[in-house]
Write an enzyme that holds these catalytic residues in place. Structure first.
Site, PDB file in Angstrom:
ATOM      1  N   TYR A   1      -1.257  -8.392   7.483  1.00 10.74           N
ATOM      2  CA  TYR A   1      -2.530  -9.045   7.867  1.00 10.74           C
ATOM      3  C   TYR A   1      -2.357 -10.519   8.239  1.00 10.74           C
ATOM      4  O   TYR A   1      -3.307 -11.198   8.603  1.00 10.74           O
ATOM      5  CB  TYR A   1      -3.578  -8.850   6.777  1.00 10.74           C
ATOM      6  CG  TYR A   1      -4.254  -7.485   6.802  1.00 10.74           C
ATOM      7  CD1 TYR A   1      -3.887  -6.508   7.737  1.00 10.74           C
ATOM      8  CD2 TYR A   1      -5.252  -7.154   5.895  1.00 10.74           C
ATOM      9  CE1 TYR A   1      -4.490  -5.273   7.767  1.00 10.74           C
ATOM     10  CE2 TYR A   1      -5.871  -5.913   5.913  1.00 10.74           C
ATOM     11  CZ  TYR A   1      -5.486  -4.981   6.862  1.00 10.74           C
ATOM     12  OH  TYR A   1      -6.106  -3.742   6.887  1.00 10.74           O
TER      13      TYR A   1
ATOM     14  N   ASP B   1       0.853  -1.202   0.000  1.00  9.95           N
ATOM     15  CA  ASP B   1       0.000   0.000   0.000  1.00  9.95           C
ATOM     16  C   ASP B   1       0.886   1.249   0.000  1.00  9.95           C
ATOM     17  O   ASP B   1       0.719   2.167  -0.811  1.00  9.95           O
ATOM     18  CB  ASP B   1      -0.886  -0.045   1.253  1.00  9.95           C
ATOM     19  CG  ASP B   1      -2.053   0.935   1.216  1.00  9.95           C
ATOM     20  OD1 ASP B   1      -2.774   1.005   2.222  1.00  9.95           O
ATOM     21  OD2 ASP B   1      -2.223   1.617   0.189  1.00  9.95           O
TER      22      ASP B   1
HETATM   23  N1  APR Z   1       5.396  -5.124  -4.633  1.00  9.79           N
HETATM   24  C1  APR Z   1       4.758  -6.319  -4.495  1.00  9.79           C
HETATM   25  N2  APR Z   1       4.458  -6.865  -3.310  1.00  9.79           N
HETATM   26  C2  APR Z   1       4.843  -6.181  -2.205  1.00  9.79           C
HETATM   27  C3  APR Z   1       5.506  -4.936  -2.257  1.00  9.79           C
HETATM   28  C4  APR Z   1       5.780  -4.405  -3.545  1.00  9.79           C
HETATM   29  N3  APR Z   1       6.404  -3.223  -3.709  1.00  9.79           N
HETATM   30  N4  APR Z   1       5.740  -4.523  -0.976  1.00  9.79           N
HETATM   31  C5  APR Z   1       5.270  -5.495  -0.164  1.00  9.79           C
HETATM   32  N5  APR Z   1       4.729  -6.492  -0.894  1.00  9.79           N
HETATM   33  C6  APR Z   1       4.147  -7.766  -0.469  1.00  9.79           C
HETATM   34  C7  APR Z   1       4.535  -8.281   0.894  1.00  9.79           C
HETATM   35  O1  APR Z   1       5.794  -8.954   0.833  1.00  9.79           O
HETATM   36  C8  APR Z   1       3.388  -9.260   1.144  1.00  9.79           C
HETATM   37  O2  APR Z   1       3.702 -10.527   0.562  1.00  9.79           O
HETATM   38  O3  APR Z   1       2.753  -7.575  -0.383  1.00  9.79           O
HETATM   39  C9  APR Z   1       2.208  -8.647   0.378  1.00  9.79           C
HETATM   40  C10 APR Z   1       1.106  -8.088   1.250  1.00  9.79           C
HETATM   41  O4  APR Z   1       1.710  -7.507   2.405  1.00  9.79           O
HETATM   42  P1  APR Z   1       1.210  -6.083   2.988  1.00  9.79           P
HETATM   43  O5  APR Z   1       1.640  -5.016   2.067  1.00  9.79           O
HETATM   44  O6  APR Z   1       1.659  -6.024   4.406  1.00  9.79           O
HETATM   45  O7  APR Z   1      -0.380  -6.134   2.918  1.00  9.79           O
HETATM   46  P2  APR Z   1      -1.413  -6.973   3.791  1.00  9.79           P
HETATM   47  O8  APR Z   1      -0.785  -8.147   4.468  1.00  9.79           O
HETATM   48  O9  APR Z   1      -2.580  -7.199   2.885  1.00  9.79           O
HETATM   49  O10 APR Z   1      -1.805  -5.930   4.942  1.00  9.79           O
HETATM   50  C11 APR Z   1      -2.525  -4.778   4.575  1.00  9.79           C
HETATM   51  O11 APR Z   1      -0.900  -3.327   5.535  1.00  9.79           O
HETATM   52  O12 APR Z   1       0.241  -1.729   4.415  1.00  9.79           O
HETATM   53  C12 APR Z   1      -0.831  -1.950   5.232  1.00  9.79           C
HETATM   54  O13 APR Z   1      -2.391  -0.243   4.593  1.00  9.79           O
HETATM   55  C13 APR Z   1      -2.123  -1.631   4.530  1.00  9.79           C
HETATM   56  O14 APR Z   1      -3.372  -1.806   6.550  1.00  9.79           O
HETATM   57  C14 APR Z   1      -3.072  -2.464   5.338  1.00  9.79           C
HETATM   58  C15 APR Z   1      -2.272  -3.715   5.615  1.00  9.79           C
END
Ligand code: APR
Length: 188
Positions: free
Chosen positions: A132, A45
């Site tokens: 998450y 995000d």
């Molecule tokens: N490109 C692709 N994947 C990514 C990137 C990127 N630049 N950065 C992180 N990821 C991957 C992580 O390694 C993980 O496998 O995205 C996946 C989802 O992780 P998170 O970003 O932590 O998302 P999520 O687990 O769905 O949690 C969502 O986190 O960032 C906050 O605002 C968001 O509150 C929400 C929560």
């Protein structure tokens, strides 16, 4: 992981597993693993908002939030992708609070938007597997099965790119897709 489904070849040819940063993708849309406020955060995000610039947050503010499993469309701003599809995945607790269904709906509702816009390609991160806390193997299976089921049921084929930032997810996705493909060949 055992393949739980046989998928026809034309669908499998539309699925790609990539190790990398989703903000670099040139797909029609990239999917953001958002939170229900849609006002940005960390992880993917944060990366998407940093790369897209302030216009993205401005548009997100106008959307008034999004329930877990739902999906909302915005422009891509400074990203190469034309659109961003925002979907909050489930926060994982123990798998008995509807998390699998909510995660499936995040993928399904993102694909519905892609079909409505006749998109030719879409890039997904591994939704919910970071902050998450969704177990990566279960989430991988839900992601790939949902995409295959959608293309089969809705007879809508687009290039689907799973963009994995971390090696663990990358290995899991490659192994699972290889299992499904092998299962398919043995059924030919
Ligand atoms: N490109 C692709 N994947 C990514 C990137 C990127 N630049 N950065 C992180 N990821 C991957 C992580 O390694 C993980 O496998 O995205 C996946 C989802 O992780 P998170 O970003 O932590 O998302 P999520 O687990 O769905 O949690 C969502 O986190 O960032 C906050 O605002 C968001 O509150 C929400 C929560």
């Amino acid at each position: 992981m055992r393949a739980h489904m046989t998928v026809n070849r034309s669908i499998l040819e539309h699925i790609h597993i990539i190790r990398g940063d989703i903000t670099k993708e040139i797909s029609t849309a990239i999917v953001n693993a958002a939170n229900p406020s849609l006002l940005g955060g960390g992880g993917v995000d944060g990366a998407i908002h940093r790369a897209a610039g302030p216009g993205l947050l401005e548009e997100c503010r106008s959307l008034g939030g999004c329930k877990p499993g739902e999906a909302r469309l915005t422009g891509g701003y400074n990203l190469k992708a034309r659109y961003v599809i925002h979907t909050p995945g489930p926060v994982y607790s123990n798998g008995k609070h509807g998390e699998p269904e909510t995660l499936k709906r995040s993928y399904w509702n993102s694909l519905i938007i892609a079909q409505e816009k006749s998109m030719s390609s879409i890039s997904f991160p591994a939704i919910s597997t970071g902050v998450y806390g969704y177990p990566k193997e279960d989430a991988c299976r839900i992601a790939i099965n949902t995409v295959c089921e959608f293309m089969e049921q809705r007879n809508f084929h687009l290039d689907v790119r799973f963009v994995l930032f971390d090696e663990e997810n990358h290995v899991l996705y490659n192994n699972y897709l290889r299992n499904i493909s092998a299962h398919h060949r043995s059924n030919e």
